[in-house]
Design a protein around this motif. Structure first.
Motif, PDB file in Angstrom:
ATOM      1  N   ALA A 113      42.774  32.445  44.888  1.00  0.00           N
ATOM      2  CA  ALA A 113      42.576  33.821  44.417  1.00  0.00           C
ATOM      3  C   ALA A 113      42.460  33.843  42.900  1.00  0.00           C
ATOM      4  CB  ALA A 113      43.724  34.707  44.871  1.00  0.00           C
TER       5      ALA A 113
ATOM      6  N   ILE B  64      46.093  29.377  32.192  1.00  0.00           N
ATOM      7  CA  ILE B  64      45.932  29.800  33.587  1.00  0.00           C
ATOM      8  C   ILE B  64      46.449  28.730  34.528  1.00  0.00           C
ATOM      9  CG2 ILE B  64      44.310  30.621  35.318  1.00  0.00           C
ATOM     10  CD1 ILE B  64      42.362  31.266  33.134  1.00  0.00           C
TER      11      ILE B  64
ATOM     12  N   SER C 180      40.910  45.028  39.829  1.00  0.00           N
ATOM     13  CA  SER C 180      42.272  45.173  40.320  1.00  0.00           C
ATOM     14  C   SER C 180      42.733  43.852  40.916  1.00  0.00           C
ATOM     15  CB  SER C 180      42.346  46.285  41.363  1.00  0.00           C
ATOM     16  OG  SER C 180      41.969  45.807  42.612  1.00  0.00           O
ATOM     17  N   LEU C 181      43.969  43.529  40.699  1.00  0.00           N
ATOM     18  CA  LEU C 181      44.523  42.285  41.222  1.00  0.00           C
ATOM     19  C   LEU C 181      45.997  42.484  41.526  1.00  0.00           C
ATOM     20  CD1 LEU C 181      45.183  39.886  38.270  1.00  0.00           C
ATOM     21  CD2 LEU C 181      44.067  42.051  37.924  1.00  0.00           C
ATOM     22  N   ARG C 182      46.535  41.592  42.354  1.00  0.00           N
ATOM     23  CA  ARG C 182      47.928  41.722  42.742  1.00  0.00           C
ATOM     24  C   ARG C 182      48.839  41.130  41.673  1.00  0.00           C
ATOM     25  NH1 ARG C 182      47.155  41.630  48.658  1.00  0.00           N
ATOM     26  NH2 ARG C 182      46.762  43.840  48.995  1.00  0.00           N
TER      27      ARG C 182
ATOM     28  N   GLN D 132      41.264  31.386  41.104  1.00  0.00           N
ATOM     29  CA  GLN D 132      39.935  30.866  40.779  1.00  0.00           C
ATOM     30  C   GLN D 132      38.885  31.957  40.954  1.00  0.00           C
ATOM     31  OE1 GLN D 132      39.344  27.343  43.163  1.00  0.00           O
ATOM     32  NE2 GLN D 132      41.414  26.646  42.679  1.00  0.00           N
ATOM     33  N   ARG D 133      39.079  32.767  42.005  1.00  0.00           N
ATOM     34  CA  ARG D 133      38.172  33.874  42.238  1.00  0.00           C
ATOM     35  C   ARG D 133      38.165  34.826  41.041  1.00  0.00           C
ATOM     36  NH1 ARG D 133      34.151  35.947  43.718  1.00  0.00           N
ATOM     37  NH2 ARG D 133      34.067  37.980  44.740  1.00  0.00           N
ATOM     38  N   LEU D 134      39.350  35.085  40.502  1.00  0.00           N
ATOM     39  CA  LEU D 134      39.438  35.953  39.333  1.00  0.00           C
ATOM     40  C   LEU D 134      38.783  35.303  38.126  1.00  0.00           C
ATOM     41  CD1 LEU D 134      43.022  37.270  39.939  1.00  0.00           C
ATOM     42  CD2 LEU D 134      41.007  38.694  39.642  1.00  0.00           C
ATOM     43  N   MET D 135      38.854  33.986  38.043  1.00  0.00           N
ATOM     44  CA  MET D 135      38.180  33.308  36.931  1.00  0.00           C
ATOM     45  C   MET D 135      36.674  33.494  37.055  1.00  0.00           C
ATOM     46  SD  MET D 135      40.421  29.822  36.616  1.00  0.00           S
ATOM     47  CE  MET D 135      39.756  29.245  35.061  1.00  0.00           C
ATOM     48  N   VAL D 136      36.175  33.436  38.295  1.00  0.00           N
ATOM     49  CA  VAL D 136      34.747  33.645  38.491  1.00  0.00           C
ATOM     50  C   VAL D 136      34.364  35.058  38.058  1.00  0.00           C
ATOM     51  CG1 VAL D 136      32.950  33.857  40.248  1.00  0.00           C
ATOM     52  CG2 VAL D 136      34.518  31.928  40.298  1.00  0.00           C
ATOM     53  N   LEU D 137      35.307  36.002  38.150  1.00  0.00           N
ATOM     54  CA  LEU D 137      35.031  37.365  37.708  1.00  0.00           C
ATOM     55  C   LEU D 137      35.189  37.520  36.203  1.00  0.00           C
ATOM     56  CD1 LEU D 137      36.680  39.559  40.483  1.00  0.00           C
ATOM     57  CD2 LEU D 137      34.282  39.154  40.060  1.00  0.00           C
ATOM     58  N   GLY D 138      35.602  36.432  35.516  1.00  0.00           N
ATOM     59  CA  GLY D 138      35.616  36.477  34.070  1.00  0.00           C
ATOM     60  C   GLY D 138      36.966  36.316  33.410  1.00  0.00           C
ATOM     61  N   LEU D 139      38.032  36.198  34.181  1.00  0.00           N
ATOM     62  CA  LEU D 139      39.349  36.034  33.572  1.00  0.00           C
ATOM     63  C   LEU D 139      39.568  34.575  33.210  1.00  0.00           C
ATOM     64  CD1 LEU D 139      39.727  38.805  35.099  1.00  0.00           C
ATOM     65  CD2 LEU D 139      42.127  38.238  35.156  1.00  0.00           C
TER      66      LEU D 139
ATOM     67  N   GLN E 183      49.139  37.395  41.472  1.00  0.00           N
ATOM     68  CA  GLN E 183      48.027  36.714  40.834  1.00  0.00           C
ATOM     69  C   GLN E 183      48.079  36.905  39.322  1.00  0.00           C
ATOM     70  OE1 GLN E 183      45.374  38.968  43.101  1.00  0.00           O
ATOM     71  NE2 GLN E 183      45.696  37.716  44.916  1.00  0.00           N
TER      72      GLN E 183
ATOM     73  N   THR F  85      45.716  27.291  37.771  1.00  0.00           N
ATOM     74  CA  THR F  85      44.482  27.446  38.545  1.00  0.00           C
ATOM     75  C   THR F  85      44.585  27.045  40.016  1.00  0.00           C
ATOM     76  OG1 THR F  85      43.827  25.233  37.885  1.00  0.00           O
ATOM     77  CG2 THR F  85      43.037  27.069  36.537  1.00  0.00           C
TER      78      THR F  85
END
Lengths: 726, 100
Positions: free
Chosen positions: B29, B23, B66-68, B31-38, B71, B25
């Motif tokens: 955005a 990743i 969903s992500l862009r 990092q935000r996705l990492m907080v969601l588990g990615l 990202q 990092t």
């Protein structure tokens, strides 16, 4: 002295209004069913207010569980104790007791979606370290069962450090008796053992805590941990900034702290899930297949179009009879009151035309608000709104907005008031404000009476090719509205509201049947908020406009009318007399308005509007239409002495005949086109301004919106009038 | 020996399963996705792209996110299964209907 038996008071007779024993935070991921659980636990005994300084709503409900009175705070959904939005920040701040006026929670009720344990466990793990009594409500257990998942509850409780877990289904109430009983004893639940450790972080946090304790500030270890992880956490004093910075550098090096935390915690989560959860059998129901199909881009778009059309129809078709009913109701009320109060006095006029009409002008919005929000809440609750946003995001981004703006903007074609309230679903603030400012451009239903009158009277009813000219103009006005809105959004997003292209990270909720109770509660909330905040402003403006049209009274006008009536009675009888008396009434009303403050204002601003081809009567009517566009038709009717209830034909006839002092007609085609454009782009709606004020929490934006749109309307009208060769 | 080009989340096709491998990092955005588990090691299922190709939707341990596209490019992945192949590691996902 009385014996104990005689002085004992039976428990049931003690006053019901006891203070709550404790405050419980209801915390969890967004879309986990938190609100459904909250509603089931507190019912109607909840109260909504605002957190200080933000538009996030605070919901607190008090309920009694096994004789224990508890306050439950429904916190905004969050994925972690490191907030990523205002909503999440409020949730975290309340948990740490940092919000003025809100009690720091004594215990925690964590609401976790059993079909999304992966993300839920992340937050749960952070919460267990807080050291407060905690229980978990595991929701949507029926969905998990349908998917064939099995969750070993005991193993999970143990993995979390001894946190009691209660599987529930919020829609049906399954599991709630056990949850209620658990809440009664929640304060005596021991805080969870810590089962996952990050030694380096904990050491750094503890040393921070020790240093600050010496300086007189008491901090919980977890608060110190969050300070170390979050770049923007509020620090306590300037000295602590240096402390935190050096500790962070040492702890994390070049790795972003959030990334470091995510990697560590999710490793623990995956290990735990492997032990406690067995996967679904993967059997797919027919319903699930249909929903997956609808999620595809093209079927999804078709569904969206159908849905929006349905919503639109509903708001127009269902609202109109209700609006008419309300209008009639208030009209009837006005008549009754008018017959009771002394006729012709300012009191009667104030109560009937000012107050009753004023209140009526607020209530009249309710049907549209109710219907629109019923749909929006239903769509939100089923998880559809997020899907719709996902679909149209690309298109919206080309105008600087994001997918989440589409429903509020489309709803603005019915009425901007509820749509602006609905922009709450847009998490990015700049995006949200751009949407709020674009919304009033969409041709709302209130503009239609003005359009109908002017187009019907002045645009020739011919065909151009296969197209009806009048229809073409109407369509053109709609298009101009859309263009104005889109251009505004683009302009704002590339200047004042410039910022990153709105990030579009959404946890897309699974489709589920809407919870009627939740939808109803949210609806009641919206109505309450509208009536209280917006209603007061709208009402105030209506009364002010009434005063402007009423004062000052002119005795001469009344005398002239009385004299004319005497003449009429002497010369006519029967229907001819009726008509003449009615005419005299209308003329008197016109004369009154002419010399009222409103009329004088019309004369006063006339020079400003003469370049547009308007005379003082049109100017006065436009000013009077400020609180509500629809009023313009009634005021025009009064000013042109056909009475407020005049039908279009009569009024149109009068307008066509209207002349400037020099004899030239006032309502020429260029002037009318300019007037129409003015209406398309001008913000003449106190209700809209009131909700903009409420949703942006400042007067800056409504003032800006009004000034900007008025200037645009003026400029457009001027351009058309001049360009048409006038 | 040349290294194979790095595969990212954005390069997957609908129905592909993959495991996150690396990743970038820097972006908040991300990092935000990492907080969601990615995070590295997480297994994802690529579901679809929206109209116009952006954003895209993935499923991760039962949750849809969903992500862009930009990202998605920050997440290096290793494919574990394609659409026509048997499902890979256990996920508890409803979408593909293969009984275990």
């Amino acid at each position: 002295m009385a014996s104990p038996a005689e002085t004992a008071v039976p428990l049931e007779r003690i006053a019901v209004n006891r203070k709550a024993v404790a405050t419980i935070a209801v915390v969890g991921n967004p879309n986990a069913g938190k609100s459904s659980v909250f509603n089931r636990l507190t019912g109607l005994r909840q109260h909504t207010a605002n957190y200080p300084g933000v538009t996030v709503e605070r919901r607190i409900g008090r309920s009694t569980f096994g004789g224990v009175s508890l306050d439950l705070i429904d916190l905004p959904g969050t994925y972690s104790l490191s907030p990523a939005s205002t909503d999440e920040k409020i949730a975290v701040d309340v948990l740490f007791g940092r919000v003025a006026g809100t009690q720091k929670p004594d215990a925690i009720l964590a609401v976790i979606d059993s079909t999304r344990l992966y993300q839920g466990l992340y937050l749960l793990q952070q919460l267990t370290a807080l050291g407060r009594p905690m229980i978990v409500a595991l929701t949507m257990i029926d969905a998990a069962e349908r998917e064939g998942r099995k969750i070993d509850l005991e193993a999970l409780e143990d993995a979390l450090g001894g946190v009691p877990i209660y599987p529930v289904v919020a829609t049906s109430g399954r599991g709630f008796p056990a949850l209620n009983a658990a809440l009664a004893k929640i304060l005596s639940v021991p805080p969870p053992r810590e089962t996952a450790h990050w030694p380096e972080l904990e050491r750094a946090a503890e040393s921070l805590v020790a240093r600050w304790r010496v300086r007189g500030t008491e901090l919980h270890r977890v608060e110190a941990e969050r300070l170390l992880i979050d770049a923007n956490a509020p620090t306590l004093t300037p000295e602590t900034v240096a402390d935190v910075a050096s500790a962070r550098a040492e702890l994390f090096g070049a790795e972003p702290p959030l990334a470091a935390e995510a990697r560590r915690r999710y490793a623990w989560v995956r290990g735990t899930l492997a032990r406690v959860e067995s996967p679904g059998s993967g059997v797919v129901t027919q319903a699930a297949r249909l929903i997956e199909w609808l999620n595809r881009p093209w079927p999804g778009t078709a569904a969206l179009i159908v849905l929006m059309f349905l919503v639109f129809q509903a708001v127009f078709a269902w609202a109109t009879p209700l609006v008419d009913l309300i209008d009639a109701g208030f009209g009837g009320l006005g008549s009754i009151v008018a017959s009771v109060l002394p006729a012709g006095t300012w009191i009667e006029s104030l109560v009937v035309k000012g107050i009753i009409a004023g209140v009526g002008s607020v209530i009249v919005f309710l049907p549209q608000i109710l219907i629109l929000f019923l749909f929006i809440n239903l769509l939100e609750d089923t998880g559809y709104l997020a899907r719709a946003a996902f679909l149209v995001d690309r298109a919206m981004r080309s105008v600087g907005l994001s997918g989440q703006s589409v429903i509020p903007l489309l709803s603005s074609f019915a009425c901007a008031v509820p749509s602006i309230m609905a922009t709450r679903v847009i998490p990015n603030r700049r995006d949200r404000i751009a949407t709020i400012l674009a919304a009033p451009f969409m041709t709302c239903s209130a503009r239609l009476p003005v359009y109908a009158l002017l187009i019907g009277a002045f645009v020739p009813a011919q065909r151009v090719g296969i197209v009806n000219l009048q229809g073409l103009v109407l369509f053109g006005l709609y298009a101009i509205g859309i263009i104005g809105g889109v251009a505004t959004a683009l302009l704002l997003r590339s200047s004042v509201l410039r910022g990153e292209n709105p990030t579009f990270i959404l946890a897309l909720p699974e489709f589920r049947l809407p919870n009627v109770r939740t939808v109803a509660m949210k609806l009641l909330d919206r109505v309450r908020v509208f009536l209280h905040r917006a209603g007061t402003i709208i009402f105030a403006v209506a009364v002010v406009v009434w005063a402007l049209t009423y004062f000052p009274r002119s005795p001469e006008v009344e005398q002239a009318r009385a004299a004319a009536e005497v003449e009429a009675r002497a010369a006519l009888t029967g229907p001819a007399l009726e008509r003449r008396l009615a005419d005299l009434g209308n003329e008197a009303a016109a004369d009154h308005i002419a010399q009222s403050w409103l009329g004088r204002a019309g004369h006063w601003v006339e020079p400003a509007f003469r370049p547009l081809g308007w005379d003082w009567k049109v100017s006065a009517a436009v000013i009077a239409g400020f609180p509500a566009r629809e009023v313009v038709v009634a005021v025009l009717g009064t000013i042109y002495a056909v009475g407020e209830e005049a039908d279009e034909e009569t009024l149109a006839g009068r307008l066509t005949a209207a002349r400037h002092p020099d004899g030239s007609p006032v309502f020429t085609l260029p002037m009318v086109l300019g007037l129409l454009l003015f209406y398309a782009w001008c913000l003449q709606c106190a209700a809209t301004l009131a909700v903009i004020r409420r949703e942006t929490n400042s007067w800056r934006w409504p003032v800006f919106a009004w000034s900007y749109m008025t200037a645009l309307g003026y400029g457009g009208a001027l351009l058309i009038y001049r360009l048409s060769g006038a | 020996m040349s290294r194979s080009p790095l595969l990212t989340l954005a390069d997957l096709k609908p129905g592909d399963r993959a495991r996150i491998d690396s990743i970038e990092t820097a972006d908040p955005a991300v990092q935000r996705l990492m907080v969601l588990g990615l995070v590295e090691g997480a297994e994802v299922l690529f579901l679809r792209r929206s109209l116009g190709g952006d954003p895209l939707e993935i499923r991760i341990y039962g949750a849809a996110i969903s992500l862009r596209d930009e990202q998605a490019r920050r997440f290096g992945v290793v494919k574990t299964a394609s659409r026509d192949a048997q499902p890979g590691a256990r996920q508890g996902v409803v979408a593909n209907g293969q009984p275990r």
